[in-house]
Design a protein around this motif. Sequence first.
Motif, mmCIF file in Angstrom:
data_model
loop_
_atom_site.group_PDB
_atom_site.id
_atom_site.type_symbol
_atom_site.label_atom_id
_atom_site.label_comp_id
_atom_site.label_asym_id
_atom_site.label_seq_id
_atom_site.Cartn_x
_atom_site.Cartn_y
_atom_site.Cartn_z
ATOM 1 N N LYS A 75 0.826 -1.209 0.000
ATOM 2 C CA LYS A 75 0.000 0.000 0.000
ATOM 3 C C LYS A 75 0.857 1.254 0.000
ATOM 4 C CE LYS A 75 -3.761 2.423 2.359
ATOM 5 N NZ LYS A 75 -3.142 3.731 2.085
ATOM 6 N N GLU A 76 1.872 1.288 0.857
ATOM 7 C CA GLU A 76 2.728 2.466 0.933
ATOM 8 C C GLU A 76 3.465 2.699 -0.387
ATOM 9 O OE1 GLU A 76 5.222 2.385 4.376
ATOM 10 O OE2 GLU A 76 3.537 2.124 5.758
ATOM 11 N N ALA A 77 3.899 1.605 -1.012
ATOM 12 C CA ALA A 77 4.627 1.736 -2.277
ATOM 13 C C ALA A 77 3.718 2.244 -3.391
ATOM 14 C CB ALA A 77 5.237 0.387 -2.666
ATOM 15 N N ILE A 78 2.519 1.673 -3.495
ATOM 16 C CA ILE A 78 1.597 2.079 -4.562
ATOM 17 C C ILE A 78 1.145 3.520 -4.352
ATOM 18 C CG2 ILE A 78 -0.667 1.649 -5.583
ATOM 19 C CD1 ILE A 78 -0.178 -1.348 -5.044
ATOM 20 N N ASP A 79 0.899 3.885 -3.098
ATOM 21 C CA ASP A 79 0.535 5.275 -2.814
ATOM 22 C C ASP A 79 1.648 6.236 -3.218
ATOM 23 O OD1 ASP A 79 -1.877 4.444 -1.812
ATOM 24 O OD2 ASP A 79 -1.357 4.729 0.302
ATOM 25 N N LYS A 80 2.878 5.781 -3.079
ATOM 26 C CA LYS A 80 4.031 6.643 -3.343
ATOM 27 C C LYS A 80 4.376 6.715 -4.822
ATOM 28 C CE LYS A 80 8.851 7.311 -1.850
ATOM 29 N NZ LYS A 80 9.950 6.747 -1.017
ATOM 30 N N HIS A 81 4.409 5.563 -5.505
ATOM 31 C CA HIS A 81 4.850 5.597 -6.902
ATOM 32 C C HIS A 81 4.129 4.597 -7.800
ATOM 33 C CE1 HIS A 81 8.352 3.483 -4.673
ATOM 34 N NE2 HIS A 81 7.493 2.554 -5.007
ATOM 35 N N SER A 82 2.930 4.192 -7.407
ATOM 36 C CA SER A 82 2.014 3.431 -8.287
ATOM 37 C C SER A 82 2.549 2.075 -8.723
ATOM 38 C CB SER A 82 1.655 4.252 -9.536
ATOM 39 O OG SER A 82 1.059 5.472 -9.157
ATOM 40 N N ARG A 83 3.543 1.547 -8.028
ATOM 41 C CA ARG A 83 4.027 0.204 -8.329
ATOM 42 C C ARG A 83 4.627 -0.378 -7.049
ATOM 43 N NH1 ARG A 83 8.615 3.298 -9.129
ATOM 44 N NH2 ARG A 83 10.624 2.223 -9.261
ATOM 45 N N PHE A 84 4.880 -1.689 -7.051
ATOM 46 C CA PHE A 84 5.437 -2.363 -5.880
ATOM 47 C C PHE A 84 6.575 -3.244 -6.368
ATOM 48 C CE2 PHE A 84 4.716 -5.752 -2.410
ATOM 49 C CZ PHE A 84 5.516 -5.079 -1.494
ATOM 50 N N THR A 85 7.801 -2.852 -6.068
ATOM 51 C CA THR A 85 8.977 -3.589 -6.527
ATOM 52 C C THR A 85 9.456 -4.515 -5.419
ATOM 53 O OG1 THR A 85 10.384 -1.720 -5.884
ATOM 54 C CG2 THR A 85 9.693 -1.855 -8.188
ATOM 55 N N VAL A 86 9.528 -5.791 -5.758
ATOM 56 C CA VAL A 86 9.824 -6.839 -4.781
ATOM 57 C C VAL A 86 10.922 -7.732 -5.334
ATOM 58 C CG1 VAL A 86 8.853 -8.736 -3.428
ATOM 59 C CG2 VAL A 86 7.385 -6.848 -4.128
ATOM 60 N N ALA A 87 11.834 -8.146 -4.463
ATOM 61 C CA ALA A 87 12.807 -9.173 -4.825
ATOM 62 C C ALA A 87 12.708 -10.300 -3.816
ATOM 63 C CB ALA A 87 14.223 -8.598 -4.840
ATOM 64 N N PHE A 111 21.950 3.273 -6.557
ATOM 65 C CA PHE A 111 21.507 1.892 -6.625
ATOM 66 C C PHE A 111 19.983 1.852 -6.616
ATOM 67 C CE2 PHE A 111 25.772 1.615 -4.831
ATOM 68 C CZ PHE A 111 26.331 0.599 -5.597
ATOM 69 N N PRO A 112 19.395 0.763 -7.128
ATOM 70 C CA PRO A 112 17.932 0.670 -7.106
ATOM 71 C C PRO A 112 17.419 0.653 -5.677
ATOM 72 C CG PRO A 112 18.905 -1.455 -7.640
ATOM 73 C CD PRO A 112 20.021 -0.454 -7.662
ATOM 74 N N VAL A 113 16.229 1.214 -5.485
ATOM 75 C CA VAL A 113 15.605 1.218 -4.161
ATOM 76 C C VAL A 113 14.350 0.349 -4.236
ATOM 77 C CG1 VAL A 113 14.589 2.625 -2.328
ATOM 78 C CG2 VAL A 113 16.528 3.511 -3.646
ATOM 79 N N PHE A 114 14.503 -0.914 -3.867
ATOM 80 C CA PHE A 114 13.358 -1.823 -3.856
ATOM 81 C C PHE A 114 12.417 -1.458 -2.718
ATOM 82 C CE2 PHE A 114 15.860 -4.456 -6.648
ATOM 83 C CZ PHE A 114 14.912 -5.180 -7.360
ATOM 84 N N ASP A 115 11.126 -1.628 -2.971
ATOM 85 C CA ASP A 115 10.161 -1.440 -1.886
ATOM 86 C C ASP A 115 10.308 -2.527 -0.833
ATOM 87 O OD1 ASP A 115 8.826 0.855 -3.024
ATOM 88 O OD2 ASP A 115 7.973 -0.524 -4.504
ATOM 89 N N LEU A 116 10.634 -3.739 -1.272
ATOM 90 C CA LEU A 116 10.772 -4.865 -0.337
ATOM 91 C C LEU A 116 11.682 -5.915 -0.943
ATOM 92 C CD1 LEU A 116 9.920 -6.444 2.224
ATOM 93 C CD2 LEU A 116 7.955 -7.311 0.913
#
Length: 256
Positions: free
Chosen positions: A31-43, A138-143
């Motif tokens: 939720k926090e990621a989508i609210d911030k930048h409309s996507r959720f990046t996970v590894a 460097f990339p900043v993953f949401d999680l």
Amino acid sequence: MHSAAETILYSFSSSAELNDALAHFILKAQKEAIDKHSRFTVAISGGSLPKTLTALIGNPGVKWDKWHVFFADERVVPLDHSDSNYLLAMNTLFSKVPLPSSQIHAIDTTLLDDLEELADAYEKELIHEFAQKDSARFPVFDLILLGTGPDGHTASLFPGHELLAEEDRWIAYIEDSPKPPPKRITFTFPVINHAARVAFVATGEGKKEVLHDILDEPEKGLPSSRVRPAWPGHLYWFVDDAASALVRYKRTEFKV
């Protein structure tokens, strides 16, 4: 230089409790990621980790169309090989949910014979996803979701290996993994430690000695102890009571 984030340890009496709590945690991060930048990046890494994510299957709160999934490490094998982290994640989770296949970022299997090219190609996948959206080095993953081995390794970063000192590359290759298969690619510590959140998952009595070493004696320098997201990132451990039996580090009550 920013200081490292505090480590938050959650310990649960059962795997079911842990998996449910992890699902709640992921939904909040989503939720926090989508609210911030409309996507959720996970590894994610391999091993037993994908099994802990099955509580997400059928959960109406998961916005699968917003997920972009990468692999924190991958074995250099075809995608249908039994050693493939991609195959494990697909069979356990991703084939059972409406996550667009174009948003699951697998290795380029046409490059299996050239480790350097394979690692470079996967790094370009990250650059394509992150470079135009983020200005960080460097990339900043949401999680980033990780496990730890009995030797304290995480992703494919093993104790005593030269990759522990890598400071520039996003993706590195290893051809002498002490755990088979020997050829792998892996996120480096700078990528892991730039994430907004990193969560380790560790369960079972077989992890109790190494969890003690990681959490209570970080000066031993095990790879999992070197995961320290820079502020304002956060580091979490989701473990069961069997795995944390020897740990003295303070526990935090998980609240939904």
